[in-house]
Design a protein around this motif. Structure first.
Motif, PDB file in Angstrom:
ATOM      1  N   LEU A   4      -2.653 -28.662  54.729  1.00 29.60           N
ATOM      2  CA  LEU A   4      -2.200 -28.674  53.341  1.00 29.60           C
ATOM      3  C   LEU A   4      -2.360 -30.066  52.725  1.00 29.60           C
ATOM      4  CD1 LEU A   4      -0.988 -27.150  50.979  1.00 29.60           C
ATOM      5  CD2 LEU A   4       1.274 -27.630  51.913  1.00 29.60           C
ATOM      6  N   GLU A   5      -2.030 -31.097  53.475  1.00 24.14           N
ATOM      7  CA  GLU A   5      -2.225 -32.464  52.981  1.00 24.14           C
ATOM      8  C   GLU A   5      -3.708 -32.755  52.751  1.00 24.14           C
ATOM      9  OE1 GLU A   5       1.428 -34.988  54.917  1.00 24.14           O
ATOM     10  OE2 GLU A   5      -0.182 -34.316  56.267  1.00 24.14           O
ATOM     11  N   GLN A   6      -4.541 -32.294  53.656  1.00 23.83           N
ATOM     12  CA  GLN A   6      -5.989 -32.484  53.504  1.00 23.83           C
ATOM     13  C   GLN A   6      -6.493 -31.753  52.268  1.00 23.83           C
ATOM     14  OE1 GLN A   6      -8.082 -34.512  55.419  1.00 23.83           O
ATOM     15  NE2 GLN A   6      -9.452 -34.063  53.726  1.00 23.83           N
ATOM     16  N   LEU A   7      -6.009 -30.547  52.060  1.00 20.55           N
ATOM     17  CA  LEU A   7      -6.395 -29.793  50.873  1.00 20.55           C
ATOM     18  C   LEU A   7      -6.003 -30.549  49.610  1.00 20.55           C
ATOM     19  CD1 LEU A   7      -7.391 -27.285  49.330  1.00 20.55           C
ATOM     20  CD2 LEU A   7      -5.097 -26.343  49.625  1.00 20.55           C
ATOM     21  N   CYS A   8      -4.799 -31.085  49.571  1.00 18.95           N
ATOM     22  CA  CYS A   8      -4.338 -31.823  48.392  1.00 18.95           C
ATOM     23  C   CYS A   8      -5.217 -33.039  48.128  1.00 18.95           C
ATOM     24  CB  CYS A   8      -2.877 -32.227  48.545  1.00 18.95           C
ATOM     25  SG  CYS A   8      -1.746 -30.824  48.457  1.00 18.95           S
ATOM     26  N   GLU A   9      -5.625 -33.728  49.167  1.00 16.35           N
ATOM     27  CA  GLU A   9      -6.543 -34.859  48.999  1.00 16.35           C
ATOM     28  C   GLU A   9      -7.886 -34.394  48.452  1.00 16.35           C
ATOM     29  OE1 GLU A   9      -7.071 -37.724  52.040  1.00 16.35           O
ATOM     30  OE2 GLU A   9      -4.921 -38.119  52.211  1.00 16.35           O
ATOM     31  N   ARG A  34      -4.498 -20.008  52.150  1.00 19.38           N
ATOM     32  CA  ARG A  34      -3.832 -19.109  53.098  1.00 19.38           C
ATOM     33  C   ARG A  34      -2.906 -18.161  52.347  1.00 19.38           C
ATOM     34  NH1 ARG A  34      -4.085 -21.133  58.787  1.00 19.38           N
ATOM     35  NH2 ARG A  34      -5.484 -22.893  58.684  1.00 19.38           N
ATOM     36  N   SER A  35      -1.626 -18.184  52.622  1.00 12.45           N
ATOM     37  CA  SER A  35      -0.703 -17.255  51.962  1.00 12.45           C
ATOM     38  C   SER A  35       0.050 -17.925  50.808  1.00 12.45           C
ATOM     39  CB  SER A  35       0.286 -16.681  52.976  1.00 12.45           C
ATOM     40  OG  SER A  35       1.017 -17.726  53.584  1.00 12.45           O
ATOM     41  N   HIS A  36      -0.471 -19.047  50.327  1.00  6.94           N
ATOM     42  CA  HIS A  36       0.177 -19.772  49.248  1.00  6.94           C
ATOM     43  C   HIS A  36      -0.795 -20.037  48.096  1.00  6.94           C
ATOM     44  CE1 HIS A  36       2.895 -20.602  52.580  1.00  6.94           C
ATOM     45  NE2 HIS A  36       3.821 -20.781  51.657  1.00  6.94           N
ATOM     46  N   THR A  37      -0.238 -20.330  46.948  1.00 11.18           N
ATOM     47  CA  THR A  37      -1.024 -20.758  45.796  1.00 11.18           C
ATOM     48  C   THR A  37      -0.473 -22.094  45.332  1.00 11.18           C
ATOM     49  OG1 THR A  37      -1.404 -18.463  45.132  1.00 11.18           O
ATOM     50  CG2 THR A  37      -1.820 -20.154  43.482  1.00 11.18           C
ATOM     51  N   HIS A  54       4.533 -19.063  47.693  1.00  6.36           N
ATOM     52  CA  HIS A  54       4.046 -18.047  48.619  1.00  6.36           C
ATOM     53  C   HIS A  54       3.533 -16.872  47.801  1.00  6.36           C
ATOM     54  CE1 HIS A  54       4.162 -14.860  51.669  1.00  6.36           C
ATOM     55  NE2 HIS A  54       3.930 -15.868  52.507  1.00  6.36           N
ATOM     56  N   LYS A  55       2.542 -16.170  48.318  1.00  3.24           N
ATOM     57  CA  LYS A  55       1.921 -15.077  47.575  1.00  3.24           C
ATOM     58  C   LYS A  55       2.901 -13.960  47.215  1.00  3.24           C
ATOM     59  CE  LYS A  55       0.173 -12.653  51.646  1.00  3.24           C
ATOM     60  NZ  LYS A  55      -1.029 -12.202  52.330  1.00  3.24           N
TER      61      LYS A  55
END
Length: 63
Positions: A4-9, A34-37, A54-55
């Protein structure tokens, strides 16, 4: 670093890969992970995360 941190970067470096979500708020973008937006806006320093939901959560309750 978590995924998640990598995605944010990654989003901070390329914020336009998320879908525009102006119907909720002007300038808001979203990205499914994954299961979040993740809901975010662009900022001078990259992005500003508005919400991570969460979805199964009702988006209308949080915007």
């Amino acid at each position: 670093m978590s995924e998640l941190e990598q995605l944010c970067e990654n989003l901070a470096g390329t914020p336009f890969i998320g879908q525009p979500c102006n119907e909720l708020s002007l300038g808001l973008r979203l990205f499914h992970f994954r299961s979040h937006t993740l809901y975010y806006t662009r900022s001078d320093n990259g992005i500003c995360i508005a919400r991570i939901l969460h979805k199964k959560m009702n988006t209308d309750l949080y915007f």
